[in-house]
Design an enzyme around this catalytic site. Structure first.
Site, short mmCIF file in Angstrom:
data_model
loop_
_atom_site.label_atom_id
_atom_site.label_comp_id
_atom_site.label_asym_id
_atom_site.label_seq_id
_atom_site.Cartn_x
_atom_site.Cartn_y
_atom_site.Cartn_z
N ASP A 293 -33.77 -40.71 -43.18
CA ASP A 293 -32.84 -41.72 -43.67
C ASP A 293 -33.57 -43.07 -43.76
OD1 ASP A 293 -30.50 -42.91 -44.41
OD2 ASP A 293 -29.48 -42.71 -42.47
N SER B 132 -30.26 -32.20 -40.27
CA SER B 132 -29.76 -32.03 -38.89
C SER B 132 -30.78 -31.59 -37.85
CB SER B 132 -28.57 -31.05 -38.84
OG SER B 132 -27.39 -31.69 -39.19
N THR B 133 -32.00 -31.28 -38.26
CA THR B 133 -32.93 -30.70 -37.27
C THR B 133 -33.80 -31.74 -36.58
OG1 THR B 133 -34.67 -30.30 -38.89
CG2 THR B 133 -33.05 -28.56 -38.58
N GLY B 134 -33.57 -33.03 -36.88
CA GLY B 134 -34.32 -34.09 -36.20
C GLY B 134 -33.46 -34.69 -35.11
N VAL B 135 -33.01 -35.92 -35.34
CA VAL B 135 -32.16 -36.64 -34.37
C VAL B 135 -30.93 -35.81 -33.98
CG1 VAL B 135 -30.73 -38.71 -34.08
CG2 VAL B 135 -32.94 -38.87 -35.24
N GLY C 142 -35.59 -41.56 -38.88
CA GLY C 142 -35.99 -40.31 -39.53
C GLY C 142 -36.08 -40.43 -41.04
N1 AR6 Z 1 -39.73 -36.56 -45.73
C1 AR6 Z 1 -39.29 -35.33 -45.40
N2 AR6 Z 1 -38.78 -35.04 -44.20
C2 AR6 Z 1 -38.70 -36.03 -43.30
C3 AR6 Z 1 -39.12 -37.35 -43.58
C4 AR6 Z 1 -39.66 -37.60 -44.87
N3 AR6 Z 1 -40.08 -38.80 -45.23
N4 AR6 Z 1 -38.92 -38.09 -42.47
C5 AR6 Z 1 -38.39 -37.29 -41.53
N5 AR6 Z 1 -38.25 -36.03 -42.02
P1 AR6 Z 1 -33.67 -36.56 -39.22
P2 AR6 Z 1 -30.99 -35.45 -38.87
C6 AR6 Z 1 -37.75 -34.82 -41.39
O1 AR6 Z 1 -33.69 -37.01 -37.82
O2 AR6 Z 1 -31.41 -34.52 -37.81
C7 AR6 Z 1 -30.86 -40.64 -38.87
O3 AR6 Z 1 -30.89 -41.72 -37.97
C8 AR6 Z 1 -37.77 -34.76 -39.88
O4 AR6 Z 1 -39.06 -34.44 -39.39
O5 AR6 Z 1 -34.14 -37.52 -40.24
O6 AR6 Z 1 -30.06 -34.90 -39.92
C9 AR6 Z 1 -29.60 -40.62 -39.66
O7 AR6 Z 1 -29.13 -41.90 -39.97
C10 AR6 Z 1 -36.78 -33.67 -39.61
O8 AR6 Z 1 -37.39 -32.39 -39.75
O9 AR6 Z 1 -32.19 -36.14 -39.67
C11 AR6 Z 1 -28.65 -39.90 -38.77
O10 AR6 Z 1 -28.09 -40.77 -37.79
C12 AR6 Z 1 -35.79 -33.79 -40.75
O11 AR6 Z 1 -36.39 -34.66 -41.69
C13 AR6 Z 1 -29.51 -38.89 -38.09
O12 AR6 Z 1 -30.82 -39.44 -38.11
C14 AR6 Z 1 -34.43 -34.34 -40.39
O13 AR6 Z 1 -34.50 -35.23 -39.30
C15 AR6 Z 1 -29.55 -37.59 -38.87
O14 AR6 Z 1 -30.26 -36.63 -38.15
#
Ligand code: AR6
Length: 451
Positions: A39, A122-125, A37
């Site tokens: 990160d 938090s709204t992705g993985v 994501g």
């Molecule tokens: N720019 C802006 N938003 C983004 C980008 C970007 N380049 N890429 C993804 N998003 P997530 P979480 C959005 O899964 O739920 C990781 O493995 C994405 O579409 O990145 O907090 C970490 O290491 C979504 O709406 O974060 C943790 O293990 C949002 O960012 C875990 O995932 C967050 O999704 C954290 O999960």
């Protein structure tokens, strides 16, 4: 949306490409060593050195935040925070998510960062439902901005899809409506009038302004003298009290009132000071028609004591700062301004009801006895108008005295019992001032009943 000077908004943008902020926030995991994501995107764009710096941080707890450099990213810093994994909402997820925003902003503020972009933490993985996450996020950010009005210029969410953005936009516009209705109430008919030094415009609102008045058998040169005399007498500092009465210089009174003595109990002064100072301020305007007219002439304006440092009696904002006009930007409680507004309303009504356009002060020593004074204190304080006046005295007593006071007879019982117990030389500190207050209230109630 704007709160004070801070803009809170969203952009449809890849967070790694944003160049208009000093810091971006990473939705990391507890290891801080990268993942998928956002990160992954951040580590990819920043380069290997970011991972190397992250290794020195030894991870991060959920809701906490840590800061690093940004390396190849267009911003200067990356703030890494760990959002909660959604578990149905029963594991404190909302509080933990709010903490991510609070702690990230706190860290930003401590590092002098004034602009920041968040992803949708938090709204992705971690599968936090987007509608709830957006509301928690916006609420936490708005709360931070209200508590730190000077900290940030720009806080934005950098979001990848219109779908995600629509939730944050909705949460921001909801917060904006609440914000507008707050300021509507504040400004409906009110402007803010600031005052501070006694020699400036509206200087007569200052406690240092020379305006003589009587209260409960004593004469005062200004309300500062009244305040400081009451403050030390409450703790039976008779000598200090005499010294305060012997000078009309408000600065000397204030310095004397700040004298350290072991009997002083800050909590007792805290509890009673508002009502006590209100007595002096009320008497001052009641007995000085020229400054009463200035007070009444302020209409319904909010009166702000613009001390830059005093966050109890003043607003904690300098008189030259435009922030004094915006109550949301005040740092202080403005007790003196509040007292003045209460006194203005009271005396305006009394003047209207008096029938002859005059306000008269009668010392209780010279007044006809009033039935209220023969009621038990415990009974009289059940009448709301008397409640605070009585407490300003009873809160200075210890629990045994308080018991005796409330269960005895207010005047004959208590005053005479004290006289006997203490061999005549009783500490009537604050007692006669309460008595005068009760006389004032009784007269006011009588006026209101006729009116
Ligand atoms: N720019 C802006 N938003 C983004 C980008 C970007 N380049 N890429 C993804 N998003 P997530 P979480 C959005 O899964 O739920 C990781 O493995 C994405 O579409 O990145 O907090 C970490 O290491 C979504 O709406 O974060 C943790 O293990 C949002 O960012 C875990 O995932 C967050 O999704 C954290 O999960």
């Amino acid at each position: 949306m704007k709160i004070g000077k801070t803009t809170i908004t969203t952009v449809l943008h890849d967070i790694t490409k944003i160049d208009s902020v000093t810091a971006i926030v990473n939705a990391a995991n507890k290891t801080l060593l990268g993942g998928s994501g956002v990160d992954h995107a951040i580590h990819e764009a920043a380069g290997k050195e970011l991972l190397a710096e992250c290794r020195t941080l030894h991870g991060c707890e959920t809701g906490e935040a840590k800061i690093t450099g940004a390396y190849n990213l267009p911003c200067k810093y990356v703030i890494h925070t760990v959002g909660p994994i959604w578990n149905g909402g029963r594991q404190n997820e909302a509080e933990l998510l709010a903490n991510c925003y609070r702690n990230s902003l706190q860290l930003a503020m401590e590092n002098g960062i004034r602009s920041i972009a968040f992803p949708s933490i938090s709204t992705g993985v971690y599968s936090y439902p987007i509608d709830q996450a957006a509301n928690v996020a916006v609420t936490a950010v708005c709360e931070f901005v209200r508590n730190h009005p000077d900290a940030m210029d720009l806080i934005e969410w950098a979001l990848l899809t219109d779908h995600t953005k629509s939730y944050y936009d909705a949460a921001i516009s909801k917060a904006g409506e609440e914000q507008t209705s707050m300021s509507d109430v504040t400004y409906a008919n009110n402007k803010v009038i600031g005052f501070y030094h006694e020699n400036e415009k509206y200087g007569c609102f200052s406690n240092w302004y020379p305006a003589e008045f009587d209260y409960a058998g004593k004469h005062y040169a200004n309300s500062e003298q009244f305040m400081m005399y009451q403050k030390v007498m409450m703790f039976c500092q008779f000598d200090l009290g005499q010294k305060i009465l012997s000078t009309s210089d408000p600065k000397e009174c204030k310095d004397l009132g700040k004298t350290h003595f072991p009997e002083f109990i800050p909590a007792v002064w805290e509890k009673t000071c508002y009502r006590i100072v209100r007595r002096g301020v009320r008497a001052k305007f009641q007995q000085n028609r020229d400054i009463l007219d200035i007070l009444l002439g302020t209409g319904n304006a909010i009166l702000a004591e613009c001390s830059p440092t005093d966050t109890k009696w003043g607003i904690g904002v300098d008189i030259s700062s435009p922030a004094r006009y915006d109550v949301r930007e005040w740092n202080g409680k403005n007790y003196l301004g509040m007292i003045l507004m209460e006194v203005r309303e009271e005396l305006r009504l009394e003047l209207m009801l008096s029938g002859n356009g005059e306000l008269k002060y009668t010392d209780f020593h010279d007044a006809e006895p009033i039935p209220e004074w023969n009621m038990r204190a415990g009974m009289l304080k059940r009448i709301p108008q008397y409640y605070k006046a009585i407490h300003a005295y009873s809160d200075t007593l210890d629990w045994q005295e308080k018991n005796a006071f409330y269960n005895g007879e207010l005047y004959r019982g208590w005053e005479e019992a004290m006289r006997e117990n203490m061999g005549g030389g009783l500490p009537f500190a604050g007692f006669y001032e309460m008595k005068q207050d009760i006389y004032e209230i009784a007269r006011r109630l009588e006026l209101l009943a006729i009116g």
